[in-house]
Design a protein around this motif. Structure first.
Motif, PDB file in Angstrom:
ATOM      1  N   GLU A 175      -8.628   0.282  -4.161  1.00 11.63           N
ATOM      2  CA  GLU A 175      -7.990  -0.185  -5.393  1.00 11.63           C
ATOM      3  C   GLU A 175      -6.515  -0.491  -5.174  1.00 11.63           C
ATOM      4  O   GLU A 175      -5.987  -1.478  -5.694  1.00 11.63           O
ATOM      5  CB  GLU A 175      -8.131   0.874  -6.487  1.00 11.63           C
ATOM      6  CG  GLU A 175      -9.529   1.021  -7.050  1.00 11.63           C
ATOM      7  CD  GLU A 175      -9.570   2.014  -8.191  1.00 11.63           C
ATOM      8  OE1 GLU A 175      -9.404   1.604  -9.352  1.00 11.63           O
ATOM      9  OE2 GLU A 175      -9.764   3.209  -7.910  1.00 11.63           O
ATOM     10  N   ILE A 176      -5.852   0.380  -4.412  1.00  9.83           N
ATOM     11  CA  ILE A 176      -4.428   0.159  -4.143  1.00  9.83           C
ATOM     12  C   ILE A 176      -4.228  -1.160  -3.402  1.00  9.83           C
ATOM     13  O   ILE A 176      -3.261  -1.888  -3.639  1.00  9.83           O
ATOM     14  CB  ILE A 176      -3.851   1.331  -3.320  1.00  9.83           C
ATOM     15  CG1 ILE A 176      -3.951   2.632  -4.114  1.00  9.83           C
ATOM     16  CG2 ILE A 176      -2.398   1.068  -2.942  1.00  9.83           C
ATOM     17  CD1 ILE A 176      -3.540   3.865  -3.333  1.00  9.83           C
ATOM     18  N   ALA A 177      -5.173  -1.481  -2.515  1.00 10.86           N
ATOM     19  CA  ALA A 177      -5.080  -2.716  -1.734  1.00 10.86           C
ATOM     20  C   ALA A 177      -5.650  -3.921  -2.478  1.00 10.86           C
ATOM     21  O   ALA A 177      -5.794  -4.999  -1.891  1.00 10.86           O
ATOM     22  CB  ALA A 177      -5.812  -2.539  -0.408  1.00 10.86           C
TER      23      ALA A 177
ATOM     24  N   ARG B 173      -1.642   5.776   2.754  1.00 13.19           N
ATOM     25  CA  ARG B 173      -0.280   6.211   2.426  1.00 13.19           C
ATOM     26  C   ARG B 173       0.695   5.034   2.475  1.00 13.19           C
ATOM     27  O   ARG B 173       1.620   4.944   1.662  1.00 13.19           O
ATOM     28  CB  ARG B 173       0.156   7.317   3.388  1.00 13.19           C
ATOM     29  CG  ARG B 173       1.375   8.091   2.907  1.00 13.19           C
ATOM     30  CD  ARG B 173       1.599   9.323   3.764  1.00 13.19           C
ATOM     31  NE  ARG B 173       0.542  10.298   3.592  1.00 13.19           N
ATOM     32  CZ  ARG B 173       0.507  11.195   2.614  1.00 13.19           C
ATOM     33  NH1 ARG B 173       1.457  11.204   1.689  1.00 13.19           N
ATOM     34  NH2 ARG B 173      -0.475  12.077   2.544  1.00 13.19           N
ATOM     35  N   LEU B 174       0.486   4.132   3.430  1.00  9.65           N
ATOM     36  CA  LEU B 174       1.344   2.947   3.510  1.00  9.65           C
ATOM     37  C   LEU B 174       1.165   2.067   2.274  1.00  9.65           C
ATOM     38  O   LEU B 174       2.152   1.586   1.693  1.00  9.65           O
ATOM     39  CB  LEU B 174       1.017   2.150   4.774  1.00  9.65           C
ATOM     40  CG  LEU B 174       1.778   0.824   4.951  1.00  9.65           C
ATOM     41  CD1 LEU B 174       3.274   1.076   5.063  1.00  9.65           C
ATOM     42  CD2 LEU B 174       1.272   0.080   6.188  1.00  9.65           C
ATOM     43  N   ASN B 175      -0.086   1.868   1.859  1.00  9.53           N
ATOM     44  CA  ASN B 175      -0.342   1.062   0.662  1.00  9.53           C
ATOM     45  C   ASN B 175       0.314   1.678  -0.568  1.00  9.53           C
ATOM     46  O   ASN B 175       0.909   0.974  -1.396  1.00  9.53           O
ATOM     47  CB  ASN B 175      -1.848   0.929   0.423  1.00  9.53           C
ATOM     48  CG  ASN B 175      -2.505  -0.049   1.377  1.00  9.53           C
ATOM     49  OD1 ASN B 175      -1.847  -0.952   1.884  1.00  9.53           O
ATOM     50  ND2 ASN B 175      -3.788   0.130   1.631  1.00  9.53           N
ATOM     51  N   LEU B 176       0.202   2.996  -0.693  1.00  8.15           N
ATOM     52  CA  LEU B 176       0.798   3.678  -1.843  1.00  8.15           C
ATOM     53  C   LEU B 176       2.320   3.558  -1.806  1.00  8.15           C
ATOM     54  O   LEU B 176       2.962   3.283  -2.831  1.00  8.15           O
ATOM     55  CB  LEU B 176       0.379   5.148  -1.846  1.00  8.15           C
ATOM     56  CG  LEU B 176       0.944   6.010  -2.985  1.00  8.15           C
ATOM     57  CD1 LEU B 176       0.487   5.482  -4.342  1.00  8.15           C
ATOM     58  CD2 LEU B 176       0.525   7.466  -2.813  1.00  8.15           C
ATOM     59  N   THR B 177       2.898   3.745  -0.632  1.00 10.79           N
ATOM     60  CA  THR B 177       4.356   3.659  -0.500  1.00 10.79           C
ATOM     61  C   THR B 177       4.860   2.266  -0.846  1.00 10.79           C
ATOM     62  O   THR B 177       5.859   2.107  -1.559  1.00 10.79           O
ATOM     63  CB  THR B 177       4.780   4.030   0.931  1.00 10.79           C
ATOM     64  OG1 THR B 177       4.312   5.346   1.239  1.00 10.79           O
ATOM     65  CG2 THR B 177       6.294   3.992   1.077  1.00 10.79           C
ATOM     66  N   GLN B 178       4.165   1.245  -0.347  1.00 16.98           N
ATOM     67  CA  GLN B 178       4.589  -0.125  -0.626  1.00 16.98           C
ATOM     68  C   GLN B 178       4.420  -0.486  -2.099  1.00 16.98           C
ATOM     69  O   GLN B 178       5.161  -1.320  -2.627  1.00 16.98           O
ATOM     70  CB  GLN B 178       3.797  -1.097   0.250  1.00 16.98           C
ATOM     71  CG  GLN B 178       4.158  -1.014   1.725  1.00 16.98           C
ATOM     72  CD  GLN B 178       3.335  -1.958   2.579  1.00 16.98           C
ATOM     73  OE1 GLN B 178       2.232  -2.364   2.202  1.00 16.98           O
ATOM     74  NE2 GLN B 178       3.853  -2.308   3.751  1.00 16.98           N
TER      75      GLN B 178
END
Length: 306
Positions: free
Chosen positions: A109-111, A10-15
């Motif tokens: 993938e987000i990271a 969730r942090l990765n998506l938010t950032q």
């Protein structure tokens, strides 16, 4: 591990979505500049963008937070714009927020991690699911064919008949599991919570009283399990729908309708208390357990030196 992974996802998506100062004109990611992983997952329906304020940017936040809604309105935001379409549903059935399982699967993938890490995550998830499913299927088939059918209903059946019954029980369990897989009662963690709640309301009290009370008998155990599981299923079904079909719910899965503020996923604790009470009352008003059973319980609690 799972909570940590979900928090990081969730942090990765938010950032990724919030690229600048919150509320600033260019603080949110432009939809046209969304990353490749966003485009890929959009095709599956587990993630999509609904531009509610027509600014061409993605706003991702908790629009149920009343304290923040006034501030977000001053930014020109009209609600969280990330949605997902539940499996088997249409666009009109889209729900607020991205799919919870997507957050974990897409996290590598987000990271910006390499593809083989994504493959490891998927392989790990499949391995965990298959190993758990295999163990549960064996336990279910054995419980029905050996413990229930041969142990109680028809002790005279042959081994071949018991084996066939086990296979039929396994097929039935697969069909039921397939149904709930296509019509999940909740996301993964919520489904697990319901399962543990049902176990807590049925098996746990009987196991505890069977070990710590020599007076617990068959009648009390059966009555307690039926009462505990029955009241738990009644509460869950009246909020989530019969067999988790939402259109059949009586009260709706809404907090004002919850008993003492307890969510349906956590009602197993109340079911366990009902189980304890009913089992204790029935065992007190019926015949005591056979002496050999009481001796067995005593031997479990205080092993002999023989």
């Amino acid at each position: 591990t799972a909570p940590a992974v979900s928090a990081m996802a969730r942090l990765n998506l938010t950032q990724t979505i919030q690229t600048g100062v919150i509320g600033s004109e260019d603080g949110s990611l432009e939809y046209a500049k969304r990353p490749d992983w966003f485009k890929k997952w959009e095709t599956t329906g587990v993630l999509r963008h609904n531009d509610k304020n027509n600014d061409g940017r993605i706003q991702y936040y908790n629009d149920k937070n009343e304290n923040f809604n006034q501030q977000s309105a001053s930014f020109g935001w009209k609600g969280n714009e990330l949605e997902h379409i539940p499996f088997g549903k249409k666009e009109k059935d889209a729900k607020n927020g991205p799919d919870n399982d997507f957050l974990v699967l897409a996290n590598p993938e987000i990271a910006n991690l390499p593809g083989w890490v994504v493959a490891l995550v998927v392989a790990g998830g499949l391995a965990a699911a298959l190993s758990t499913a295999a163990g549960l299927l064996l336990a279910i088939s054995s419980a029905i064919s050996h413990d229930l059918l041969k142990g109680i209903i028809k002790p005279s059946i042959s081994e071949k008949q018991e084996l066939n019954a086990s296979r039929l029980a396994m097929v039935g369990a697969i069909i039921v599991a397939g149904y709930f897989g296509l019509n999940p009662p909740d996301f993964a963690a919520g489904t697990v919570a319901i399962a543990f709640g049902l176990a807590a309301s049925s098996i746990f009290p009987v196991l505890m009283m069977g070990i710590f009370s020599k007076k617990m008998n068959r009648q009390g155990a059966i009555a307690g399990m039926i009462a505990g599981m029955g009241i738990t299923l009644l509460y869950v079904f009246q909020h989530k729908g019969i067999l988790f079909i939402s259109s059949t719910s009586f009260l709706g899965n809404m907090e004002p309708n919850w008993f003492l503020g307890i969510t349906p996923n956590a009602f197993g604790a109340i079911g366990a208390l009902v189980n304890f009470a009913v089992a204790f009352a029935v065992s007190k008003t019926s015949d005591e357990a056979p002496k050999e059973v009481q001796d067995l319980v005593e031997n479990i609690r205080i092993p002999s030196n023989d």
